[in-house]
Design an enzyme around this catalytic site. Sequence first.
Site: not given
Ligand code: PAF
Length: 272
Positions: A139, A52, A27-28
């Site tokens: 998404e 987070q 995905g990345h």
């Molecule tokens: O989707 C992620 O991997 C994280 O939430 C992000 C956007 C890198 C923020 O830490």
Amino acid sequence: MKARSDRMRRMGNTVAFVPTMGFLHEGHLKLLKEGRKRGDDLVLSIFVNPTQFGPNEDLDAYPRNLERDLALAEKEGVDVVFTPDKQMLYGERFQTYVQLEHLPNHLCGISRPVHFRGVATVVTKLFNIVKPHVAVFGEKDFQQLAVIRQMVRDLDFDIEIVGIPTVREYDGLAMSSRNTNLSPEQRTSGLSLHKSLLQSFEHIQRGEKKSSAIIDAASELIQSFPETQIDYITICDPDTLDDVDIIDGPVVMALAVKIGKTRLIDNMILKP
Ligand code: PAF
């Protein structure tokens, strides 16, 4: 990082940015491929952002493998991998957060009350450091993408936000760094998320309009798999994330399910 981006911008180069928490998967790589197409300079950030994660969440268990990530980044033609640490980003007396008013009060934000404040804050900081023209997000994190789009509009960031469809394993499991924490049995239970979305899609195609009926059937299907604990299943408006009771236009069905200790999310746009 800032000096390099300034230099790139002065040279007239477009800076594309893919922020991640590492442990890269297909995905990345899709996000990086999109970034590669859109930018002269492609920046990947890897930072497991502590703000987070809530106190009882999986910050420590979050998978990490920087060496492997760097090799994959090189293969994808990434120009810079930015790997700040906690001290560098938050320092000693950090006290300024970015908090959205409405979007975080839905879906994942209900059981993860500090999550989107942490995401919005770190993404703001990364945007200010990397100074991209364009940033690419998946998404699969539907609510995160909605939060970031809203924040970019509200705070006038001059950055184009691009969303990329979820990449799935051969059997439908949405790619996630957290999948690595699943045992083989738990991985089978993980398939219940995508299966319930497909089932809901079929129900809507057959004319079901009541969200509650679709959600009940999805819930039953998921609970028939071992070790599943539903956090939420929601059918909502794709822009506001408000619940939709009767489906008469495009909606997003989103869900979060704990499989053992691992929390998975998935979603699908459904149209009657
Ligand atoms: O989707 C992620 O991997 C994280 O939430 C992000 C956007 C890198 C923020 O830490």
